[in-house]
Design a protein around this motif. Sequence first.
Motif, PDB file in Angstrom:
ATOM      1  N   LYS A 134       1.112  -1.310   0.082  1.00 28.13           N
ATOM      2  CA  LYS A 134       0.131  -0.436  -0.066  1.00 28.13           C
ATOM      3  C   LYS A 134       1.148   1.700  -0.019  1.00 28.13           C
ATOM      4  N   SER A 135       2.185   1.240   0.776  1.00 27.82           N
ATOM      5  CA  SER A 135       2.557   2.208   0.986  1.00 27.82           C
ATOM      6  C   SER A 135       3.180   2.606  -0.353  1.00 27.82           C
ATOM      7  N   ALA A 136       3.954   1.486  -1.365  1.00 32.73           N
ATOM      8  CA  ALA A 136       4.240   1.595  -2.133  1.00 32.73           C
ATOM      9  C   ALA A 136       3.923   2.226  -2.999  1.00 32.73           C
ATOM     10  N   MET A 137       2.299   1.771  -3.064  1.00 30.69           N
ATOM     11  CA  MET A 137       1.294   2.407  -4.301  1.00 30.69           C
ATOM     12  C   MET A 137       0.947   3.745  -4.306  1.00 30.69           C
ATOM     13  N   ALA A 138       1.488   4.247  -2.772  1.00 34.16           N
ATOM     14  CA  ALA A 138       0.997   5.622  -2.472  1.00 34.16           C
ATOM     15  C   ALA A 138       2.540   6.565  -2.705  1.00 34.16           C
ATOM     16  N   ARG A 139       3.907   5.784  -3.140  1.00 27.75           N
ATOM     17  CA  ARG A 139       4.779   6.242  -3.996  1.00 27.75           C
ATOM     18  C   ARG A 139       4.751   6.341  -5.579  1.00 27.75           C
ATOM     19  N   PHE A 140       3.931   5.142  -5.803  1.00 24.92           N
ATOM     20  CA  PHE A 140       3.719   5.238  -6.956  1.00 24.92           C
ATOM     21  C   PHE A 140       3.184   6.158  -7.802  1.00 24.92           C
ATOM     22  N   ALA A 141       1.990   6.338  -7.041  1.00 23.31           N
ATOM     23  CA  ALA A 141       1.205   7.598  -7.245  1.00 23.31           C
ATOM     24  C   ALA A 141       1.815   8.589  -7.630  1.00 23.31           C
ATOM     25  N   LYS A 142       2.530   9.132  -6.291  1.00 19.94           N
ATOM     26  CA  LYS A 142       3.252  10.194  -6.209  1.00 19.94           C
ATOM     27  C   LYS A 142       3.935  10.737  -7.290  1.00 19.94           C
ATOM     28  N   ARG A 143       5.172   9.267  -8.477  1.00 17.76           N
ATOM     29  CA  ARG A 143       5.484   9.238  -9.460  1.00 17.76           C
ATOM     30  C   ARG A 143       7.172   9.140  -8.398  1.00 17.76           C
ATOM     31  N   ASP A 144       6.898   8.434  -7.587  1.00 14.17           N
ATOM     32  CA  ASP A 144       8.228   7.980  -7.133  1.00 14.17           C
ATOM     33  C   ASP A 144       8.623   6.633  -6.949  1.00 14.17           C
ATOM     34  N   LEU A 145       8.694   6.376  -8.290  1.00  6.98           N
ATOM     35  CA  LEU A 145       9.352   4.999  -8.751  1.00  6.98           C
ATOM     36  C   LEU A 145      10.019   3.831  -7.694  1.00  6.98           C
ATOM     37  N   GLU A 146      11.498   5.087  -7.803  1.00 11.41           N
ATOM     38  CA  GLU A 146      12.586   4.337  -6.971  1.00 11.41           C
ATOM     39  C   GLU A 146      12.229   4.724  -5.345  1.00 11.41           C
ATOM     40  N   GLY A 147      11.822   4.765  -4.822  1.00 12.19           N
ATOM     41  CA  GLY A 147      10.972   4.926  -3.414  1.00 12.19           C
ATOM     42  C   GLY A 147      10.128   3.662  -3.865  1.00 12.19           C
ATOM     43  N   GLY A 148       9.031   3.934  -4.268  1.00  9.75           N
ATOM     44  CA  GLY A 148       8.621   2.421  -4.231  1.00  9.75           C
ATOM     45  C   GLY A 148       8.676   0.656  -4.347  1.00  9.75           C
ATOM     46  N   ALA A 149       9.878   1.008  -5.334  1.00  7.96           N
ATOM     47  CA  ALA A 149      10.736   0.147  -5.612  1.00  7.96           C
ATOM     48  C   ALA A 149      11.190  -0.350  -4.693  1.00  7.96           C
ATOM     49  N   ALA A 150      11.951   0.785  -4.195  1.00  2.62           N
ATOM     50  CA  ALA A 150      12.682   0.353  -2.373  1.00  2.62           C
ATOM     51  C   ALA A 150      11.594  -0.545  -1.591  1.00  2.62           C
ATOM     52  N   ILE A 151      10.911   0.176  -1.211  1.00  3.49           N
ATOM     53  CA  ILE A 151       9.425  -0.401  -0.641  1.00  3.49           C
ATOM     54  C   ILE A 151       9.445  -2.169  -0.036  1.00  3.49           C
ATOM     55  N   ILE A 152       8.825  -1.707  -1.894  1.00  3.55           N
ATOM     56  CA  ILE A 152       8.581  -3.064  -2.858  1.00  3.55           C
ATOM     57  C   ILE A 152       9.973  -4.352  -2.434  1.00  3.55           C
ATOM     58  N   SER A 153      10.945  -3.811  -2.856  1.00  2.00           N
ATOM     59  CA  SER A 153      12.559  -4.527  -2.810  1.00  2.00           C
ATOM     60  C   SER A 153      12.858  -5.216  -1.021  1.00  2.00           C
ATOM     61  N   GLU A 154      12.460  -4.274  -0.315  1.00  2.00           N
ATOM     62  CA  GLU A 154      12.636  -4.987   1.553  1.00  2.00           C
ATOM     63  C   GLU A 154      11.546  -5.699   1.875  1.00  2.00           C
ATOM     64  N   ALA A 155      10.171  -5.580   1.765  1.00  2.00           N
ATOM     65  CA  ALA A 155       9.227  -6.490   1.657  1.00  2.00           C
ATOM     66  C   ALA A 155       9.048  -8.013   1.809  1.00  2.00           C
ATOM     67  N   HIS A 156       9.821  -7.423   0.041  1.00  2.00           N
ATOM     68  CA  HIS A 156      10.418  -9.088  -0.838  1.00  2.00           C
ATOM     69  C   HIS A 156      11.520  -9.703   0.291  1.00  2.00           C
ATOM     70  N   GLY A 157      12.471  -8.990   0.295  1.00  2.00           N
ATOM     71  CA  GLY A 157      13.484  -9.745   1.339  1.00  2.00           C
ATOM     72  C   GLY A 157      13.121  -9.973   2.483  1.00  2.00           C
ATOM     73  N   GLN A 158      12.545  -9.876   3.373  1.00  2.00           N
ATOM     74  CA  GLN A 158      12.101 -10.252   4.320  1.00  2.00           C
ATOM     75  C   GLN A 158      11.140 -11.501   4.159  1.00  2.00           C
ATOM     76  N   MET A 159      10.360 -11.373   3.050  1.00  2.00           N
ATOM     77  CA  MET A 159       9.139 -12.342   2.735  1.00  2.00           C
ATOM     78  C   MET A 159      10.393 -14.367   2.613  1.00  2.00           C
ATOM     79  N   ARG A 160      11.631 -13.666   1.517  1.00  2.00           N
ATOM     80  CA  ARG A 160      12.065 -14.549   1.348  1.00  2.00           C
ATOM     81  C   ARG A 160      13.402 -15.167   2.465  1.00  2.00           C
ATOM     82  N   ARG A 161      13.429 -13.846   3.831  1.00  2.00           N
ATOM     83  CA  ARG A 161      14.587 -14.673   4.487  1.00  2.00           C
ATOM     84  C   ARG A 161      13.448 -15.812   5.140  1.00  2.00           C
ATOM     85  N   LEU A 162      12.505 -15.168   6.302  1.00  2.00           N
ATOM     86  CA  LEU A 162      11.445 -16.073   6.629  1.00  2.00           C
ATOM     87  C   LEU A 162      10.814 -17.032   5.994  1.00  2.00           C
TER      88      LEU A 162
END
Length: 98
Positions: free
Chosen positions: A64-92
């Motif tokens: 949800k936070s990443a989508m808000a960043r994408f909506a504000k055209r902050d592509l790097e910020g949104g991608a960073a959030i998605i990347s961190e969340a993905h890493g957390q899930m992979r570690r678990l």
Amino acid sequence: MLSILTADEAKRRFGALLKRADDFPVILTRHGHPRHVVMSAQLFEGLLIVARAHEKRKVALAAKSAMARFAKRDLEGGAAIISEAHGQMRRLDRFSNR
């Protein structure tokens, strides 16, 4: 009920330790400090289920936070959030599939 044993007590009464751990976690101390926890595999699996649910909720919030960043055209910020969340899930997942 949670139990606390010293490492020496655990060595001397290993069978009793395992019986206690069937029902509740047992904290093992060394030099007066908590060092390890012994618990049943069933309880451990339950904790993993809770941890996975928590991580999934965090990932949903991150999306949800990443989508808000994408909506504000902050592509790097949104991608960073998605990347961190993905890493957390992979570690678990890596930890829980052992």
